[in-house]
Design a protein around this motif. Structure first.
Motif, short mmCIF file in Angstrom:
data_model
loop_
_atom_site.label_atom_id
_atom_site.label_comp_id
_atom_site.label_asym_id
_atom_site.label_seq_id
_atom_site.Cartn_x
_atom_site.Cartn_y
_atom_site.Cartn_z
N ALA A 165 0.78 -1.17 0.22
CA ALA A 165 0.04 0.10 0.23
C ALA A 165 0.67 1.12 -0.05
N ASP A 166 2.03 1.15 0.53
CA ASP A 166 3.03 2.33 0.55
C ASP A 166 3.48 2.77 -0.76
N GLN A 167 3.40 1.95 -1.77
CA GLN A 167 3.83 2.18 -3.07
C GLN A 167 2.71 3.20 -3.87
N PHE A 168 1.74 3.67 -3.15
CA PHE A 168 0.68 4.59 -3.75
C PHE A 168 0.47 5.85 -2.95
N ASP A 169 0.68 6.66 -3.35
CA ASP A 169 0.71 8.26 -2.73
C ASP A 169 -0.93 8.59 -2.25
N ALA A 170 -1.22 8.45 -1.13
CA ALA A 170 -2.52 8.95 -0.68
C ALA A 170 -2.99 10.17 -0.95
N ASN A 171 -1.80 11.11 -1.01
CA ASN A 171 -2.17 12.57 -1.46
C ASN A 171 -2.50 12.90 -2.85
N GLY A 226 12.36 -6.77 -7.03
CA GLY A 226 11.46 -5.45 -7.26
C GLY A 226 12.19 -4.30 -6.21
N THR A 227 13.42 -4.49 -5.63
CA THR A 227 13.79 -3.29 -4.63
C THR A 227 14.17 -2.17 -5.39
N MET A 228 14.69 -2.25 -6.42
CA MET A 228 14.97 -0.93 -6.87
C MET A 228 13.90 0.07 -7.46
N THR A 229 12.63 -0.77 -7.56
CA THR A 229 11.47 0.16 -7.78
C THR A 229 10.70 0.45 -6.85
N TYR A 230 10.83 0.07 -5.59
CA TYR A 230 9.90 0.45 -4.56
C TYR A 230 10.12 1.82 -3.80
N ARG A 231 9.16 2.15 -3.37
CA ARG A 231 9.10 3.33 -2.52
C ARG A 231 9.26 3.16 -0.91
#
Length: 579
Positions: A186-192, A252-257
């Motif tokens: 869920a952290d990969q999506f910006d709630a703002n 996927g490490t290099m793509t994660y936020r």
């Protein structure tokens, strides 16, 4: 994960990156005629794996979520490969009674559902979600290997001890894995960001789709292997799958936020301090609280008036403002947000108790019925649990693609219906699950009497196992609403750096439900059995009355639903949404 700052990442380099991005935007604007706002290119509060600010166009979103969902599919395949047929192993290979096996399964499942609270605490307070997932995955692999080994040993006390130690190591591993993987996804999506916020709501749907796809395949394949080939192989395959899952996660490490934590104190410390200071100032008068609220600019709306006693944490120990407030208003509101979750959590416990029956008593029912397909093939009773997953796999795309847009056009809410409305619908369906289950069991007992099977627990009732399908399908439908709704609700309604703990709260609710189920089974067994009598839950189900137990659960769930309605109606969302 190390936070980005000018100390560990020079300001000049940040400006250089932003200027470079501006040049890219300028080039893009010449061809499209549209200038992208500079601030939208970087994600606030997020960094990459090296602690640098991340570009929205090159990180997170579905490109990262696919890796994370893939890991969860593998983990759920492994977990349900162990849990779905566990009662069969306990009553067969280990020789436990039906009631004892059901209590052991419920105790283990309950422990597994409570341990995410520990894993989430470790992740949010110390290691971070990424490292916690890695360490938990390694423990998972070790535990599954040990579990497979224990089934190959001779039947001794050593074998039983190793089996249960390995089993609870699996519980510990998934306790660190499950809440962190979902929160990290869920952290990969910006709630703002409005678009990413809508995508995050959809993520929870497709996350659960993946969660059910793994168990569906696992239950089909592994229950057959365990019943007909080897328990060692049946537990060993999940070990191999978890090894692949860890590799997938690394890819996927290099793509994660990664969430950037700019707070000096952890959320645990901040919230704990609010409760401690409010308790210390319990003698303070309402007048003193009102004066402090006015000084802090607190408006008298519904949210601020809930749990108003926590506002005492704003006061100095002597009741004056001479030395400033002990806790600030944001810290108090954080504590209130967590406390508001408790009534919802408690009122969902009855649903969790119903949910626990799908892997215990439902399976024992199926074991007494005609499971033959053709003349030579007999399906394992645990296989029907896969139909819960199948119904979810079918219903979630319908929910996401049809129901959400339809209700969104009416309610104007991004997710169509609110999270609490979604949970409530699923609880209603769960009551229907128990009623249908009781009716089918009554019919099964009637056929058992007609064919003289009451004194022959090994006999096969001439009633096809497919009679159990409606209760499994309804159970899947209730999960689409309640379980997914609880996941999104408990993630969304907690402070930003307690997201793992929020999801662990939902999991702990399911865990307590398993313990409550075990407790109810024990109480019912004592009250309805003994002195040579067969209780409702007998080793020989044909002489018991599991249907009465199901009706009892339906009644308890109906009462709990009324409590839930009251709690949901009075709940104040963090962002002002109503029930």
């Amino acid at each position: 994960m190390k936070s980005w700052s000018t100390e560990n990442y020079p300001l000049e380099r940040c400006v250089e990156m932003r200027d470079s991005e501006m040049d890219d935007n300028a080039t893009s604007s010449h061809s499209t005629g549209v200038q992208t706002p500079l601030l939208n290119n970087f994600v606030d509060g997020a960094v990459d794996y090296r602690g640098r600010p991340v570009l929205r166009s090159k990180s997170g979103l579905w490109r990262s979520a696919y890796f994370i969902i893939g890991v969860e599919v593998a983990e759920r395949f492994a977990y349900y490969g162990v849990s779905s047929n566990l009662i069969t192993y306990l009553t067969g290979s280990l020789g436990l009674s039906t009631a004892a096996a059901a209590e052991n399964v419920n105790a283990w499942t309950g422990t597994a559902s409570l341990l995410p609270l520990v894993g989430a605490f470790i992740a949010d307070a110390f290691l971070g979600r990424y490292l916690t997932i890695i360490f938990a995955s390694m423990l998972y692999i070790l535990a599954l290997a040990s579990l497979a080994l224990s089934t190959l040993l001779p039947a001794t006390n050593l074998q039983v001890t190793l089996f249960f130690i390995s089993l609870y190591l699996v519980a510990f591993a998934q306790g660190g894995h499950k809440p962190c993987v979902q929160a990290f996804g869920a952290d990969q999506f910006d709630a703002n960001d409005p678009d990413e916020c809508r995508a995050k709501s959809s993520f929870f749907n497709w996350w659960y789709f993946g969660m059910c796809a793994g168990p569906t395949v696992g239950i089909f394949v592994l229950s057959y292997i365990q019943d007909n080939l080897s328990w060692g192989l049946g537990f060993g395959i999940p070990c191999i799958i978890m090894g692949f899952a860890l590799i997938i996660f690394f890819l996927g490490t290099m793509t994660y936020r990664f969430s950037e934590n700019n707070e000096d104190k952890s959320a645990f410390v901040r919230i704990g301090q609010v409760f401690a200071e409010a308790a210390r100032n319990w003698r303070m008068t309402h007048t003193a609280i009102s004066m402090e609220e006015e000084a802090c600019g607190i408006l008298p709306h519904q949210g601020s008036q809930q749990f108003r006693f926590l506002n005492k944490a704003l006061l100095s120990p002597n009741g004056s403002n001479e030395y400033g407030t002990v806790c600030n208003i944001n810290e108090v509101e954080e504590a209130k947000a967590v406390l508001r979750l408790v009534p919802i959590w408690a009122s969902c416990l009855a649903y969790a108790t119903v949910f626990s029956q799908t892997s215990t008593l439902f399976t024992k029912q199926g074991a007494t019925m005609d499971r033959s397909i053709g003349s030579n093939f007999k399906i394992p009773a645990a296989t029907l649990q896969s139909f819960i997953g199948l119904s979810i796999i079918i219903l979630i795309p319908i929910y996401d693609a049809i129901l959400v847009p339809l209700t969104r056009s009416i309610t104007k809410k991004p997710s169509g219906i609110t999270m609490l409305q979604r949970i409530g619908i699923g609880i209603l369906i769960s009551i229907a699950v128990m009623v249908v289950s009781a009716l089918v069991e009554t019919k099964r007992l009637k056929i058992a009497r007609e064919y003289g099977s009451l004194d022959d627990p090994e006999s096969v009732i001439p009633m096809k196992i497919w009679w159990l399908l409606p209760q499994y399908v309804l159970a899947g439908a209730s999960e689409v609403f309640t379980i997914v709704g609880m996941q999104e609700f408990f993630y969304d309604q907690v402070p930003a750096d307690l997201k793992s703990v929020g999801l662990a709260l939902y999991l702990s609710c399911m865990g307590i439900g398993n313990f409550l189920s075990s407790f109810l089974i024990s109480v019912v067994e004592r009250m309805t059995g003994g002195d040579g009598r067969d209780g409702w839950i007998s080793d020989d189900l044909n002489r018991g009355h599991v249907d009465y137990f199901y009706y009892l659960l339906a009644g308890i769930s109906a009462g709990a639903f009324l409590v839930y309605l009251y709690a949901a109606k009075s709940y104040v969302y963090n962002r002002g949404t109503s029930f």
